[in-house]
Design a protein around this motif. Sequence first.
Motif, PDB file in Angstrom:
ATOM      1  N   THR A   1      42.680  32.268  32.120  1.00 41.53           N
ATOM      2  CA  THR A   1      43.949  32.229  32.848  1.00 41.53           C
ATOM      3  C   THR A   1      44.541  33.627  33.015  1.00 41.53           C
ATOM      4  O   THR A   1      45.220  33.907  34.006  1.00 41.53           O
ATOM      5  N   LYS A   2      44.253  34.517  32.068  1.00 46.28           N
ATOM      6  CA  LYS A   2      44.802  35.875  32.158  1.00 46.28           C
ATOM      7  C   LYS A   2      44.107  36.688  33.244  1.00 46.28           C
ATOM      8  O   LYS A   2      44.686  37.651  33.766  1.00 46.28           O
ATOM      9  N   VAL A   3      42.879  36.319  33.599  1.00 40.11           N
ATOM     10  CA  VAL A   3      42.240  36.971  34.740  1.00 40.11           C
ATOM     11  C   VAL A   3      43.021  36.650  36.013  1.00 40.11           C
ATOM     12  O   VAL A   3      43.215  37.509  36.877  1.00 40.11           O
ATOM     13  N   GLY A   4      43.480  35.391  36.135  1.00 40.35           N
ATOM     14  CA  GLY A   4      44.318  35.041  37.280  1.00 40.35           C
ATOM     15  C   GLY A   4      45.616  35.825  37.290  1.00 40.35           C
ATOM     16  O   GLY A   4      46.063  36.317  38.345  1.00 40.35           O
ATOM     17  N   VAL A   5      46.248  35.971  36.123  1.00 37.86           N
ATOM     18  CA  VAL A   5      47.481  36.760  36.015  1.00 37.86           C
ATOM     19  C   VAL A   5      47.217  38.216  36.380  1.00 37.86           C
ATOM     20  O   VAL A   5      47.985  38.841  37.133  1.00 37.86           O
ATOM     21  N   TYR A   6      46.128  38.772  35.843  1.00 38.26           N
ATOM     22  CA  TYR A   6      45.772  40.156  36.153  1.00 38.26           C
ATOM     23  C   TYR A   6      45.577  40.352  37.651  1.00 38.26           C
ATOM     24  O   TYR A   6      46.039  41.348  38.228  1.00 38.26           O
ATOM     25  N   ALA A   7      44.875  39.421  38.295  1.00 34.93           N
ATOM     26  CA  ALA A   7      44.621  39.536  39.732  1.00 34.93           C
ATOM     27  C   ALA A   7      45.929  39.510  40.518  1.00 34.93           C
ATOM     28  O   ALA A   7      46.085  40.246  41.510  1.00 34.93           O
TER      29      ALA A   7
ATOM     30  N   ALA B   1      42.599  48.807  30.999  1.00 29.59           N
ATOM     31  CA  ALA B   1      42.084  49.189  29.684  1.00 29.59           C
ATOM     32  C   ALA B   1      42.674  48.315  28.578  1.00 29.59           C
ATOM     33  O   ALA B   1      41.977  47.918  27.635  1.00 29.59           O
ATOM     34  N   ILE B   2      43.981  47.990  28.676  1.00 33.45           N
ATOM     35  CA  ILE B   2      44.605  47.123  27.674  1.00 33.45           C
ATOM     36  C   ILE B   2      43.955  45.746  27.687  1.00 33.45           C
ATOM     37  O   ILE B   2      43.561  45.212  26.642  1.00 33.45           O
ATOM     38  N   PHE B   3      43.844  45.159  28.870  1.00 33.16           N
ATOM     39  CA  PHE B   3      43.294  43.814  28.966  1.00 33.16           C
ATOM     40  C   PHE B   3      41.829  43.778  28.517  1.00 33.16           C
ATOM     41  O   PHE B   3      41.391  42.819  27.875  1.00 33.16           O
ATOM     42  N   ALA B   4      41.062  44.814  28.858  1.00 34.30           N
ATOM     43  CA  ALA B   4      39.655  44.854  28.447  1.00 34.30           C
ATOM     44  C   ALA B   4      39.531  44.972  26.928  1.00 34.30           C
ATOM     45  O   ALA B   4      38.646  44.358  26.313  1.00 34.30           O
ATOM     46  N   THR B   5      40.416  45.742  26.311  1.00 36.58           N
ATOM     47  CA  THR B   5      40.382  45.902  24.850  1.00 36.58           C
ATOM     48  C   THR B   5      40.700  44.582  24.153  1.00 36.58           C
ATOM     49  O   THR B   5      40.023  44.187  23.190  1.00 36.58           O
ATOM     50  N   ILE B   6      41.722  43.887  24.637  1.00 39.00           N
ATOM     51  CA  ILE B   6      42.076  42.599  24.033  1.00 39.00           C
ATOM     52  C   ILE B   6      40.970  41.579  24.274  1.00 39.00           C
ATOM     53  O   ILE B   6      40.712  40.698  23.429  1.00 39.00           O
TER      54      ILE B   6
ATOM     55  N   LEU C   1      32.107  37.333  28.809  1.00 39.73           N
ATOM     56  CA  LEU C   1      32.844  38.544  28.442  1.00 39.73           C
ATOM     57  C   LEU C   1      32.580  39.670  29.439  1.00 39.73           C
ATOM     58  O   LEU C   1      33.490  40.425  29.800  1.00 39.73           O
ATOM     59  N   ALA C   2      31.330  39.772  29.910  1.00 31.38           N
ATOM     60  CA  ALA C   2      31.008  40.787  30.918  1.00 31.38           C
ATOM     61  C   ALA C   2      31.779  40.526  32.207  1.00 31.38           C
ATOM     62  O   ALA C   2      32.311  41.461  32.829  1.00 31.38           O
ATOM     63  N   GLY C   3      31.842  39.254  32.632  1.00 26.23           N
ATOM     64  CA  GLY C   3      32.563  38.928  33.854  1.00 26.23           C
ATOM     65  C   GLY C   3      34.046  39.211  33.750  1.00 26.23           C
ATOM     66  O   GLY C   3      34.652  39.776  34.674  1.00 26.23           O
ATOM     67  N   VAL C   4      34.651  38.841  32.630  1.00 31.45           N
ATOM     68  CA  VAL C   4      36.078  39.079  32.437  1.00 31.45           C
ATOM     69  C   VAL C   4      36.369  40.582  32.399  1.00 31.45           C
ATOM     70  O   VAL C   4      37.293  41.077  33.060  1.00 31.45           O
ATOM     71  N   THR C   5      35.572  41.332  31.640  1.00 32.72           N
ATOM     72  CA  THR C   5      35.783  42.774  31.532  1.00 32.72           C
ATOM     73  C   THR C   5      35.559  43.459  32.876  1.00 32.72           C
ATOM     74  O   THR C   5      36.310  44.366  33.261  1.00 32.72           O
ATOM     75  N   GLY C   6      34.532  43.035  33.608  1.00 31.88           N
ATOM     76  CA  GLY C   6      34.288  43.603  34.929  1.00 31.88           C
ATOM     77  C   GLY C   6      35.458  43.374  35.865  1.00 31.88           C
ATOM     78  O   GLY C   6      35.819  44.263  36.661  1.00 31.88           O
ATOM     79  N   ALA C   7      36.085  42.199  35.796  1.00 32.85           N
ATOM     80  CA  ALA C   7      37.254  41.923  36.634  1.00 32.85           C
ATOM     81  C   ALA C   7      38.400  42.871  36.301  1.00 32.85           C
ATOM     82  O   ALA C   7      39.129  43.327  37.198  1.00 32.85           O
TER      83      ALA C   7
ATOM     84  N   THR D   1      37.122  46.718  37.627  1.00 36.92           N
ATOM     85  CA  THR D   1      36.619  47.030  38.960  1.00 36.92           C
ATOM     86  C   THR D   1      37.689  47.681  39.832  1.00 36.92           C
ATOM     87  O   THR D   1      38.893  47.433  39.652  1.00 36.92           O
ATOM     88  N   GLY D   2      37.240  48.495  40.777  1.00 37.33           N
ATOM     89  CA  GLY D   2      38.147  49.140  41.723  1.00 37.33           C
ATOM     90  C   GLY D   2      37.965  48.634  43.137  1.00 37.33           C
ATOM     91  O   GLY D   2      38.433  49.269  44.082  1.00 37.33           O
ATOM     92  N   ASP D   3      37.313  47.488  43.300  1.00 37.75           N
ATOM     93  CA  ASP D   3      37.001  46.944  44.619  1.00 37.75           C
ATOM     94  C   ASP D   3      37.351  45.455  44.618  1.00 37.75           C
ATOM     95  O   ASP D   3      36.947  44.727  43.706  1.00 37.75           O
ATOM     96  N   ILE D   4      38.076  45.008  45.617  1.00 37.02           N
ATOM     97  CA  ILE D   4      38.560  43.625  45.600  1.00 37.02           C
ATOM     98  C   ILE D   4      37.433  42.616  45.821  1.00 37.02           C
ATOM     99  O   ILE D   4      37.485  41.498  45.322  1.00 37.02           O
ATOM    100  N   PHE D   5      36.374  43.011  46.554  1.00 40.10           N
ATOM    101  CA  PHE D   5      35.242  42.094  46.682  1.00 40.10           C
ATOM    102  C   PHE D   5      34.510  41.970  45.356  1.00 40.10           C
ATOM    103  O   PHE D   5      34.081  40.878  44.966  1.00 40.10           O
ATOM    104  N   ASN D   6      34.361  43.084  44.647  1.00 41.38           N
ATOM    105  CA  ASN D   6      33.720  43.003  43.333  1.00 41.38           C
ATOM    106  C   ASN D   6      34.569  42.248  42.330  1.00 41.38           C
ATOM    107  O   ASN D   6      34.038  41.667  41.372  1.00 41.38           O
ATOM    108  N   LEU D   7      35.895  42.217  42.535  1.00 41.56           N
ATOM    109  CA  LEU D   7      36.729  41.345  41.716  1.00 41.56           C
ATOM    110  C   LEU D   7      36.308  39.893  41.921  1.00 41.56           C
ATOM    111  O   LEU D   7      36.195  39.125  40.956  1.00 41.56           O
ATOM    112  N   TYR D   8      36.035  39.518  43.161  1.00 39.92           N
ATOM    113  CA  TYR D   8      35.527  38.170  43.446  1.00 39.92           C
ATOM    114  C   TYR D   8      34.168  37.948  42.769  1.00 39.92           C
ATOM    115  O   TYR D   8      33.921  36.873  42.197  1.00 39.92           O
TER     116      TYR D   8
END
Length: 519
Positions: free
Chosen positions: A271-277, A101-106, A139-145, A148-155
Motif C-alpha cells: 500500500t505504501k508503494v501506492g502512497v509513494y506513487a 532513500a527513506i522508503f527503500a531503507t525501511i 523486495l526488488a520490485g518495491v525497492t525499484g519503484a 526509479t527515475g522513469d514513470i514507465f519503469n515505475l509501472y
Amino acid sequence: MAAAGVTKIDRSLAMVTEALSAWDWLVIAPVALPFLGAAALLILRKRIAWHAPASIGVMLLMLAANIGLLIRVWNEGPIHMAMGSWLPPFGIVFAVDTLGAIFATITAFTGLVCAIFATAEVEATEYRYGYFTFYLLMLAGVTGAFLTGDIFNLYVWFEVLLISSFGLLALGSNPIQLDGTFKYAILNLVATTLFLISVGLIYGIAGTLNMADLAVKARSGELAAPVMSFGALLTFAFLMKAAAFPLNAWLPASYHVTRSTSAALFAALLTKVGVYALLRTLVLLFPELGQTFAPIFLIAANATMLIGALGLLASSDIRRMVGWAVISGIGVILVGLGIGEMAALSGAIAYAVHSMVVMAGLYLLAGAMGWLSGSDSLFKMGGLAVQSPGLLLCGLGIVLATSGLPPFSGLWPKAILVEAALSKNAYLTVVVILVNGLLTTIALGRLFAFGFWREAQLERTEIGATPVLSMSRMAPIAIIVMVSLAFGLYPEPWLAASRQAAAGLLDGAAYINTVLPEG
C-alpha cells in the motif's frame, strides 16, 4: 565518418564516463542484490536448508546498501545513474532523493525482520516451491519503484512486485488462499491497467517519460493538452493500490489468507508503494494536478480513516482486524496530500514510515497470538499473558504505537498533521483524525484485553500441547517495538528526514538539476 550537419556530443559534460567507485554503485545495489539472491535460490532449489540463511544474508546487505545510500543522499542531495550510454531523458535512469532513500531503507528493514519470523512460520515445502524467491523478487520490485527515475519503469516495478506477491499469496493452494488471491489479483490488475493507460497518455502529451523531464515540462506550462485525463486515471489507480476508500475492499478480503509473514510484508510495503506513487507524481511531477485533486484527497482521507476504524471495531478475526488498521493508516497519510503544504506532507511521509514498521509488527503480533491460541478468533483467545509475558509487553507496545499514543512513533506525525489541518481550518479532518485514534485505541484495546488478560478459552486438548514462542517469532516483534519506541523518544532525525523529503518534492529543483544538469 560523421554525417554532414551532425554535431558530436561530448558525453563527459553530462555524464560520468570514468570508472565508478563502489560508493556510486549503491544507487542500484538495493535492487540488484535481491535479484541476484532470487537467482541464486533458483540454482539452490534442492538445498532448501540454505534458503532462509541465504535470503537473510541478502537482506542484511540490502539494508547496509540502503543505509549507505540514505547517508549519501542526506549529505549530497539527490543522485542518479543513467544506464548504458543514453543521456537523460532517454534510457533507464535511477534517481534517488531523500523520499526514495527513506522508503527503500525501511523496505529492507521490514523485509529483514519479517524474514526472521518466516523461519519459524513457513514450512520447508514452501521453501521448495519458491517462498523466498518470490519474497526477494517482491523486495526488488518495491525497492525499484522507490528508486526509479522513469514513470514507465515505475509501472514495470509495479508489475514485478505484483507478480511476486501473487506467488506469495497463492503458495499453499488451499481454497481460501486461491479465493483471496483471485480478489487481490483482479483489482490490482485493474489498477495497473489504468496506470499503463495513463502512462501512454502522458507519453502522447509530453513526449517523455523521464520524471525530471516531466517535472520541467509541467512547471513550464508545456503540457497544454488536457492533463486531467491521465491525472484522473493515475489518481484512481494509485488510490486503489493504496487501498483508500472506496477502493479498499480487496485488502481485508485477501491479506488474511496467507502466512502472517507475507501479510506483514504486504501491509508494510504494497500500500505504501501506492502512497509513494501519489506523492511522486502529484507533488513533484504534476503539482497543479495535485492542487486540483487536493479536495478529493481530503474527502478520501476522512472516509478512509472512518471506514478503517469502524472495520477494525466490527471485526472479530484478528488478521482481518489488522487489514482494517492498514486501511485506517492510509487515510491518515492522505491527509497530507489533501492539505498539500510543507508541514502536512512531512507529517504524511513520517506517518508512512511509522506505518511501514508498525503495520508489519501488528501482523506479526497477530500471527504469534493466533499460533499460541490455536485460533485467530477473538472469542477463542485468552491466557496469553501467562503463556508469554514477553509477547504481552511487545503487544502493549504495538497497540500503543498503532493507536498513536506516547511514547511510540505514531504520536508525532499525527500531531503534525493535526496542526497542519488546523492551520488550514480543516476542522472536520481534525475531528476525524482524533475519532480515528479513539476508535483504534478501543478496538486494539479489546484485542489486547481478550488475547492477553482473559482466561484461556480453548482447552489444550483441543489444540495440542502448550506451544512455546520461539526466539524467531519473538525477536522480530521485539525489534519493531524498540524501533518504534526509539522513533517516539528521539524523533528529531526521523522528522528532519521527512521534512527534507517533503521539501524536495515541493521544490523539485535539486532532483531535476541532478538528472538534467543545466547546460
